[in-house]
Design a protein around this motif. Structure first.
Motif, short mmCIF file in Angstrom:
data_model
loop_
_atom_site.label_atom_id
_atom_site.label_comp_id
_atom_site.label_asym_id
_atom_site.label_seq_id
_atom_site.Cartn_x
_atom_site.Cartn_y
_atom_site.Cartn_z
N HIS A 107 0.81 -1.23 0.00
CA HIS A 107 0.00 0.00 0.00
C HIS A 107 0.84 1.27 0.00
O HIS A 107 0.31 2.35 -0.25
N LEU A 108 2.13 1.15 0.33
CA LEU A 108 2.95 2.36 0.54
C LEU A 108 4.15 2.37 -0.40
O LEU A 108 4.92 1.40 -0.42
N THR A 109 4.32 3.45 -1.11
CA THR A 109 5.49 3.52 -2.00
C THR A 109 6.74 3.99 -1.25
O THR A 109 7.85 3.59 -1.56
N ASP A 110 6.53 4.84 -0.23
CA ASP A 110 7.67 5.35 0.53
C ASP A 110 7.28 5.32 2.02
O ASP A 110 6.80 6.33 2.56
N PRO A 111 7.45 4.15 2.68
CA PRO A 111 6.96 4.01 4.07
C PRO A 111 7.54 5.03 5.03
O PRO A 111 6.81 5.57 5.87
N LEU A 112 8.83 5.34 4.92
CA LEU A 112 9.41 6.32 5.85
C LEU A 112 8.68 7.66 5.71
O LEU A 112 8.30 8.28 6.71
N GLU A 113 8.45 8.08 4.48
CA GLU A 113 7.77 9.35 4.26
C GLU A 113 6.34 9.29 4.78
O GLU A 113 5.83 10.26 5.37
N TYR A 114 5.70 8.14 4.59
CA TYR A 114 4.33 7.99 5.09
C TYR A 114 4.30 8.16 6.61
O TYR A 114 3.44 8.88 7.15
N VAL A 115 5.23 7.52 7.31
CA VAL A 115 5.24 7.60 8.78
C VAL A 115 5.51 9.05 9.21
O VAL A 115 4.89 9.55 10.15
N ARG A 116 6.38 9.73 8.49
CA ARG A 116 6.61 11.15 8.81
C ARG A 116 5.35 11.97 8.62
O ARG A 116 5.02 12.82 9.44
N GLU A 117 4.64 11.69 7.52
CA GLU A 117 3.40 12.45 7.24
C GLU A 117 2.34 12.22 8.32
O GLU A 117 1.59 13.14 8.65
N VAL A 118 2.28 10.99 8.84
CA VAL A 118 1.31 10.69 9.91
C VAL A 118 1.58 11.58 11.13
O VAL A 118 0.67 12.05 11.80
N HIS A 119 2.86 11.81 11.41
CA HIS A 119 3.24 12.59 12.60
C HIS A 119 3.18 14.11 12.39
O HIS A 119 2.93 14.87 13.33
N GLU A 120 3.48 14.51 11.18
CA GLU A 120 3.79 15.92 10.90
C GLU A 120 2.78 16.94 11.46
O GLU A 120 3.19 17.95 12.07
N PRO A 121 1.46 16.72 11.35
CA PRO A 121 0.54 17.77 11.79
C PRO A 121 0.51 18.02 13.30
O PRO A 121 0.06 19.06 13.75
N TRP A 122 0.98 17.05 14.10
CA TRP A 122 0.75 17.19 15.54
C TRP A 122 1.97 16.93 16.43
O TRP A 122 1.93 17.24 17.61
N THR A 123 3.04 16.34 15.86
CA THR A 123 4.17 16.04 16.76
C THR A 123 4.97 17.31 17.07
O THR A 123 4.73 18.37 16.48
N ARG A 124 5.90 17.20 18.01
CA ARG A 124 6.76 18.33 18.36
C ARG A 124 8.18 17.85 18.04
O ARG A 124 8.73 17.04 18.79
N PRO A 125 8.78 18.35 16.96
CA PRO A 125 10.11 17.85 16.59
C PRO A 125 11.15 18.18 17.66
O PRO A 125 11.04 19.20 18.34
N PRO A 126 12.16 17.33 17.79
CA PRO A 126 13.24 17.62 18.75
C PRO A 126 14.02 18.87 18.33
O PRO A 126 14.07 19.20 17.14
N ASP A 127 14.64 19.53 19.31
CA ASP A 127 15.53 20.64 18.98
C ASP A 127 16.90 20.11 18.58
O ASP A 127 17.60 20.70 17.77
N LEU A 128 17.27 18.99 19.19
CA LEU A 128 18.59 18.39 18.93
C LEU A 128 18.46 16.88 19.05
O LEU A 128 17.86 16.38 20.02
N THR A 129 19.03 16.16 18.09
CA THR A 129 19.01 14.70 18.15
C THR A 129 20.42 14.17 18.06
O THR A 129 21.15 14.46 17.10
N VAL A 130 20.82 13.41 19.10
CA VAL A 130 22.12 12.75 19.08
C VAL A 130 21.91 11.38 18.45
O VAL A 130 21.13 10.57 18.95
N TYR A 131 22.58 11.16 17.33
CA TYR A 131 22.46 9.87 16.63
C TYR A 131 23.71 9.04 16.92
O TYR A 131 24.81 9.38 16.48
#
Ligand SMILES: Nc1ncnc2c1ncn2[C@@H]1O[C@H](COP(=O)(O)OP(=O)(O)OP(=O)(O)O)[C@@H](O)[C@H]1O
Ligand SMILES: Cc1cn([C@H]2C[C@H](O)[C@@H](COP(=O)(O)O)O2)c(=O)[nH]c1=O
Length: 197
Positions: A107-131
């Motif tokens: 069902h999904l052509t770009d799953p990572l992008e889909y998951v980001r889109e699900v979050h985008e309207p309401w999540t609060r992105p981090p200010d800093l991410t240590v990877y």
């Protein structure tokens, strides 16, 4: 300020999170938190992690429900009070891991992008991410392969997804070489954080 720790299983996130919590240079009122959480939403996530046959799309929404509750009951109130929040895993774990579990979805052509889109309207992105960057073989070995996600093959796809996230938002991520000793990793993490937290 919202700081998140991200990386493959076994990359050393919890080790760093615990050292930060004990660090005298970190404000006493900082909030140390994690995903999956210890709420009943987190319990539901844990059940899914323990089920090798769990549906990947259903699992995405369990993790996402846990994130929504975590934001509402812990992260946003702490940020509102101007407190430092340090989260061991956060939304990038969903983009990287569920982006990988959904890789074969018809069902999904770009799953990572889909998951980001699900979050985008309401999540609060981090200010800093240590990877905490680690090769999948060492990650699988260190984590002890205690759950279905902790295989080198799967973690290789997760790592490729993290690389994409870093590339898309280079200003937010600080990459730390997690093959170094725990001491060197901690020094690098501390150097990545603002002097006055
Ligand atoms: N820099 C390091 N070098 C070698 N071993 C490490 C290092 N950091 C942590 N470890 C060890 O690796 C194991 C996993 O560490 P830790 O639990 O901190 O990782 P994690 O990223 O939180 O894993 P998970 O996502 O699976 O919870 C532990 O046994 C820990 O002692
Ligand atoms: C938050 C989150 C986690 N996961 C995976 C990653 C781990 O294998 C397990 C549990 O996390 P822990 O740090 O080992 O306790 O869940 C995931 O797939 N998606 C997520 O959003």
């Amino acid at each position: 300020m919202l700081v998140t720790l991200e990386g493959l299983d076994g990359s050393g996130k919890t080790t760093v999170w615990e050292r930060l919590r004990a660090d005298d240079g970190v404000p006493d009122d900082a909030v140390f938190t994690r995903e999956p959480t210890e709420s009943w939403y987190g319990d539901a996530v844990q059940r899914s992690i323990d089920d090798p046959d769990a549906d990947s799309l259903a699992e995405l929404f369990l993790y996402t429900a846990d994130h929504a509750a975590h934001l509402a009951d812990t992260v946003r109130p702490a940020l509102q009070d101007d407190r430092l929040v340090v989260s061991d895993r956060y939304s990038d774990s969903r983009y990287a891991y569920q982006g990988a579990t959904l890789a074969d979805s018809p069902h999904l052509t770009d799953p990572l992008e889909y998951v980001r889109e699900v979050h985008e309207p309401w999540t609060r992105p981090p200010d800093l991410t240590v990877y905490l960057d680690l090769d999948p073989e060492t990650a699988a070995r260190r984590s002890g392969a205690t759950n279905k996600f902790e295989t080198a093959d799967y973690l290789a796809t997760v790592r490729a997804n993290y690389e994409r996230l870093v590339e898309d938002d280079p200003g937010r991520f600080v990459r730390v070489d997690a093959t170094q000793s725990p001491e060197a990793v901690y020094t690098a993490v501390r150097d990545a954080l603002p002097e006055r937290l």
